[in-house]
Scaffold this active site. Structure first.
Site, PDB file in Angstrom:
ATOM      1  N   ARG A   1      21.331  62.402 -16.401  1.00  0.00           N
ATOM      2  CA  ARG A   1      21.028  61.350 -15.982  1.00  0.00           C
ATOM      3  C   ARG A   1      22.164  61.564 -14.521  1.00  0.00           C
ATOM      4  O   ARG A   1      22.971  63.141 -14.511  1.00  0.00           O
ATOM      5  CB  ARG A   1      22.208  59.478 -16.395  1.00  0.00           C
ATOM      6  CG  ARG A   1      22.288  59.654 -17.398  1.00  0.00           C
ATOM      7  CD  ARG A   1      24.102  60.772 -17.041  1.00  0.00           C
ATOM      8  NE  ARG A   1      24.910  60.264 -15.787  1.00  0.00           N
ATOM      9  CZ  ARG A   1      26.159  60.892 -15.579  1.00  0.00           C
ATOM     10  NH1 ARG A   1      25.996  62.326 -15.463  1.00  0.00           N
ATOM     11  NH2 ARG A   1      26.596  60.081 -14.478  1.00  0.00           N
ATOM     12  N   GLY A   2      22.214  61.117 -13.851  1.00  0.00           N
ATOM     13  CA  GLY A   2      23.286  61.750 -11.676  1.00  0.00           C
ATOM     14  C   GLY A   2      21.832  62.074 -11.157  1.00  0.00           C
ATOM     15  O   GLY A   2      21.476  63.060 -12.016  1.00  0.00           O
ATOM     16  N   ALA A   3      21.953  61.517  -9.953  1.00  0.00           N
ATOM     17  CA  ALA A   3      21.011  61.788  -8.956  1.00  0.00           C
ATOM     18  C   ALA A   3      20.528  63.061  -8.826  1.00  0.00           C
ATOM     19  O   ALA A   3      19.477  63.608  -8.910  1.00  0.00           O
ATOM     20  CB  ALA A   3      21.174  61.015  -7.774  1.00  0.00           C
TER      21      ALA A   3
ATOM     22  N   ARG B   1      12.866  57.653 -12.139  1.00  0.00           N
ATOM     23  CA  ARG B   1      13.544  56.609 -12.122  1.00  0.00           C
ATOM     24  C   ARG B   1      13.320  55.846 -10.640  1.00  0.00           C
ATOM     25  O   ARG B   1      13.408  56.920  -9.899  1.00  0.00           O
ATOM     26  CB  ARG B   1      14.766  56.909 -12.239  1.00  0.00           C
ATOM     27  CG  ARG B   1      14.945  57.524 -14.143  1.00  0.00           C
ATOM     28  CD  ARG B   1      16.026  57.510 -14.399  1.00  0.00           C
ATOM     29  NE  ARG B   1      17.197  56.378 -14.343  1.00  0.00           N
ATOM     30  CZ  ARG B   1      18.790  56.559 -14.098  1.00  0.00           C
ATOM     31  NH1 ARG B   1      19.621  57.440 -14.840  1.00  0.00           N
ATOM     32  NH2 ARG B   1      19.559  55.073 -13.962  1.00  0.00           N
TER      33      ARG B   1
ATOM     34  N   GLN C   1      29.187  55.825 -18.734  1.00  0.00           N
ATOM     35  CA  GLN C   1      29.656  57.356 -17.965  1.00  0.00           C
ATOM     36  C   GLN C   1      30.970  57.590 -17.539  1.00  0.00           C
ATOM     37  O   GLN C   1      31.067  58.801 -17.990  1.00  0.00           O
ATOM     38  CB  GLN C   1      28.605  57.694 -16.927  1.00  0.00           C
ATOM     39  CG  GLN C   1      27.066  57.130 -16.863  1.00  0.00           C
ATOM     40  CD  GLN C   1      26.187  55.847 -16.856  1.00  0.00           C
ATOM     41  OE1 GLN C   1      27.297  54.745 -16.487  1.00  0.00           O
ATOM     42  NE2 GLN C   1      25.022  55.713 -16.538  1.00  0.00           N
TER      43      GLN C   1
ATOM     44  N   ASP D   1      23.766  57.447  -4.838  1.00  0.00           N
ATOM     45  CA  ASP D   1      21.906  57.821  -5.315  1.00  0.00           C
ATOM     46  C   ASP D   1      21.130  57.967  -4.678  1.00  0.00           C
ATOM     47  O   ASP D   1      20.169  57.981  -4.526  1.00  0.00           O
ATOM     48  CB  ASP D   1      21.632  56.798  -6.605  1.00  0.00           C
ATOM     49  CG  ASP D   1      22.570  57.282  -7.926  1.00  0.00           C
ATOM     50  OD1 ASP D   1      23.604  56.460  -8.516  1.00  0.00           O
ATOM     51  OD2 ASP D   1      22.204  57.655  -8.051  1.00  0.00           O
TER      52      ASP D   1
ATOM     53  N   ASN E   1      24.896  53.111  -5.272  1.00  0.00           N
ATOM     54  CA  ASN E   1      25.756  53.790  -6.328  1.00  0.00           C
ATOM     55  C   ASN E   1      25.678  53.459  -7.620  1.00  0.00           C
ATOM     56  O   ASN E   1      25.064  51.591  -7.658  1.00  0.00           O
ATOM     57  CB  ASN E   1      26.717  54.858  -5.798  1.00  0.00           C
ATOM     58  CG  ASN E   1      27.439  55.680  -6.628  1.00  0.00           C
ATOM     59  OD1 ASN E   1      26.902  56.487  -7.621  1.00  0.00           O
ATOM     60  ND2 ASN E   1      28.596  55.395  -7.652  1.00  0.00           N
ATOM     61  N   LYS E   2      25.893  53.818  -8.874  1.00  0.00           N
ATOM     62  CA  LYS E   2      26.269  53.096  -9.847  1.00  0.00           C
ATOM     63  C   LYS E   2      26.657  51.653 -10.307  1.00  0.00           C
ATOM     64  O   LYS E   2      27.982  51.165  -9.354  1.00  0.00           O
ATOM     65  CB  LYS E   2      27.371  53.684 -11.395  1.00  0.00           C
ATOM     66  CG  LYS E   2      27.470  53.039 -12.201  1.00  0.00           C
ATOM     67  CD  LYS E   2      25.937  52.893 -12.946  1.00  0.00           C
ATOM     68  CE  LYS E   2      25.122  54.390 -12.806  1.00  0.00           C
ATOM     69  NZ  LYS E   2      23.895  54.408 -13.881  1.00  0.00           N
TER      70      LYS E   2
END
Lengths: 354, 354
Positions: free
Chosen positions: B49-51, B91, B198, B239, B249-250
Site C-alpha cells: 500500500r502507499g500510492a 484502487r 499503518q 494519494d 490522503n489517508k
C-alpha cells in the site's frame, strides 16, 4: 424496548453485581463484588468505567464489603477507613468517585460509632441513595438537553457517556435517548474511541439495544463527516468540569471539539452537577491519569505496535471552555462561564439536587 | 544503520518479490508475484500500500506477468490489455497507479508490435525505470523538505508515507529521514492510523529499524500533545493532490490538519510530482475509495463492534489547500496555490524529473 441497561445491580439480599464491560460486546457477563479489593480491581481494570458509574460502584462496593468487616467498632472503623483509602486510589481524574465516597463516609459518621449494625445500614443506604440520585440526575440531564438536539440529523459522540457509564440512562447518551424518545430522528455517530474502544464496544451496544440508529466511526473520520454535512451536533460526557468551564473527558474529546469549532457545529457536554469541581480554577490543574501501554499496543491478543517502540496513553484530555457551546446538567443548561455564578447563587450544594 | 527498507525487490532473474505489509510488525514475510491476478490481489488486500509503492508494484507486476503471456503478438496484446485493465481497477484514489501503468503501456507501444520479446523487455524496463525514478524522487523530496523540519522537536505524521509506501526512503518519512541524517533531533509521533493501523504497524517499524525516535499515539491524542507544546510540525504523504492544492490522503489527515491550524503548527504534505493531478480542479472531484467494514469492525481475530451495527470506512479524506502550509515535491517546495503555475511554466512533464 428491552429492559433498561444498567452497569450494576443490587439484589434484595444486599448483594452487588457488576456487568463486565471489558467483555462487551461479545459477552454479557455479570459477576459479584463482595470485597473492597474486588471492587477496586473492577474499577482499575475498567470492568466498570464512566465517572458516575464507577462512583456508584465504589460507594456500593464499600458498603457491601462493610458487612464483612469485623463487628468490633474499632476494628470496623479501621477496615472502613482502609476501604475508603483503597477505593480513593483507584482512578484519579473523575471527581464523582470522591464525592460518592465522601457521602458514604458522612453517613458512617452520622450514626453512633458503637452501633456497627447502624453503620453498615447507613453506608448501604447512602450508597444506594447516591445511585438513585445519579439515575434521576441522568433523567433530568436528558430532559434539559433534548431540546438542544436537532429534530433530524447526525450527532457525534465520543467514548461512552451512556447507561453503562452511569446508574442508567446516561449523560450524553441520556440526552440522545430523551431526544429520540421524544420523537427526534437522530443518527448517532459513535467514535470508536481508541485505545479502549468504549465507543465501538459500549456506545454502539447500548444504543443498538435501545433501537437507536448508530454507526461506528474511527476518530479520524468525524471531521470528514462534518465537512460533508453529515454531523449537526456533538455531545460528550465529562470526568471533571472545573470552575472556569474547562472539561476533562476521554482522550480525543479535545480534538473532536476543535473539529466542531472549525465547522461551526455546536459542541455540548452533559454531566451531573456532581462532576463540577469548583475547587479547581482551570483545566491545567486536573490530574490526568496515564494508563498502561498495553491498552495502545494490543487489541485483544493482537500486538499492533512493534516491541521496543514506545507509546503515549493519557486517559483524558482537557477541552478548554471556549470550545464548549453549553454544559447540560441536572440543574439545567449553562454556558461554561456561568457555572461559577450559578454555584454561588445559594443553590443547594453539588450533588444534592436532582 | 541496517539495509535500506524496501517494500518490493526484483532479482537478476526478473522475478518480483513483495514484503507482506499485512503481517508487519509481527513477521517479515516475502512472497513472489508472478501473475496479474496475484499482483492485483496484493494491491487490493494491502499487502502493498502507499500510492507510490503500489504504483511501482502494479507496473512491475504487469511487466513480470508479461513473460507468461502468449508469444503470439495478438494474443500477447490481448493479455497485456486485460492486465492493464485489471490493475487499473485495484484502487481508485491514488493517481500514481495510473501514471505508472500508462508508462508501461507507452513503452509497450514504443516497440514493433510483432516483436513480443522486445515488448516484454520494454515493459520490464519501463517498470524498473518507474521504480528507480520513484526512489530518486523520494531522495529529492527528503533533501528539499529537511530544511522545513525543526532542528529539535516533535513531528507528527499520519499513516505510513515511508520507505514501505514508496520504492524506498519515503515521502513524509523521507523528509524526516533526511532531516535526522543531517543531524536534526526529531521525535516522531506516529498516529496509529485507524482502521488499518499503518502508523502503529509500519511507520513505527521502519523508523525504529532506522534508529529514529518514534512514539505511537492514537489519533485522538495528537491535539492534546499540540496543546502541551510537544509537537512542532506535521508532515504527511498524499494519494492525490489536485490543481487547487487540495490533498487526498489517508482518512484522519484532515482532522490532523485542522488541529494543526488551531495550534498554529505548520502542516506539510510530501509527495512526488507524479501525485499531482492537474486534470482535477479541486478535491470535491477526487474519487474516494470505501473499503470493507471488517477493517473497522475487527482487529486481528477480535470483533470490536457489535454485530448488526453499521460502520463507515472511507479510506481517504480531502484536506483543503488552505490548511496546507507547503507541499514538498521532488521539484522543490511549493505553496498549494503555486502548483498550477509551476506546472504551466514549461517545466518537464510530471514524473519525468528527479
Amino acid at each position: 424496548m428491552s429492559t433498561p441497561i444498567r452497569p450494576f445491580r443490587t439484589d434484595t439480599d444486599g448483594r452487588l453485581w457488576l456487568l463486565d464491560q471489558r467483555r462487551l460486546p461479545a459477552d454479557e457477563h455479570w459477576f459479584e463484588l463482595s470485597t473492597v479489593e474486588e471492587t477496586a480491581r473492577a474499577i482499575e481494570t475498567m470492568a466498570v468505567r464512566g465517572a458516575p458509574a464507577l462512583a456508584c460502584v465504589a460507594a456500593l462496593g464499600l458498603a457491601r464489603a462493610a458487612r464483612t468487616f469485623p463487628d468490633d467498632p474499632e476494628a470496623y472503623a479501621a477496615s472502613f477507613a482502609a476501604g475508603l483509602d483503597r477505593l480513593r486510589r483507584t482512578r484519579p481524574t473523575a471527581v464523582n468517585l470522591f464525592v460518592a465516597l465522601d457521602e458514604v463516609a458522612a453517613a458512617d459518621r452520622s450514626v453512633p460509632p458503637d452501633d456497627v449494625a447502624a453503620r453498615r445500614s447507613a453506608a448501604w443506604g447512602a450508597a444506594r441513595d447516591h445511585a438513585r440520585r445519579d439515575l434521576e440526575s441522568c433523567q433530568a440531564i436528558g430532559a434539559h438537553g433534548a431540546a438542544l438536539m436537532p429534530d433530524e440529523g447526525g450527532v457525534v459522540t465520543h467514548c461512552n457517556a451512556g447507561a453503562l457509564a452511569t446508574a442508567g440512562h446516561g449523560t450524553a447518551l441520556g440526552v440522545i435517548r430523551s431526544a429520540v424518545f421524544a420523537g427526534k430522528r437522530l443518527r448517532v455517530y459513535a467514535d470508536e474511541t481508541r485505545p479502549v474502544l468504549q465507543g465501538a464496544r459500549l456506545t454502539a451496544w447500548e444504543l443498538a439495544r435501545d433501537g437507536i440508529d448508530v454507526t461506528v466511526i474511527c476518530e479520524g473520520m468525524a471531521a470528514d463527516l462534518m465537512r460533508r454535512g453529515r454531523i449537526h451536533a456533538a455531545i460528550v460526557g465529562a470526568d471533571r468540569i472545573v470552575r472556569n468551564g474547562d472539561v476533562a473527558n476521554k482522550i480525543g474529546t479535545y480534538a473532536l471539539a476543535i473539529a466542531c469549532r472549525h465547522h461551526r457545529i455546536p459542541f455540548y457536554v452533559a454531566a451531573p452537577w456532581t462532576t463540577i469541581d469548583l475547587a479547581i480554577p482551570d483545566g491545567s490543574e486536573i490530574p490526568i491519569e496515564r494508563r498502561a501501554d498495553e491498552e495502545v499496543t494490543h487489541v485483544g491478543p493482537t500486538r499492533i505496535v512493534p516491541e521496543a517502540v514506545g507509546v503515549e496513553n493519557p486517559a483524558f484530555d482537557v477541552t478548554p471552555a471556549e470550545l464548549v457551546t453549553a454544559i447540560v446538567t441536572d440543574r439545567g443548561v449553562f454556558r461554561p462561564d456561568e457555572l461559577d455564578a450559578h454555584a454561588s447563587e445559594g443553590s443547594p450544594s453539588p450533588g444534592r439536587t436532582s
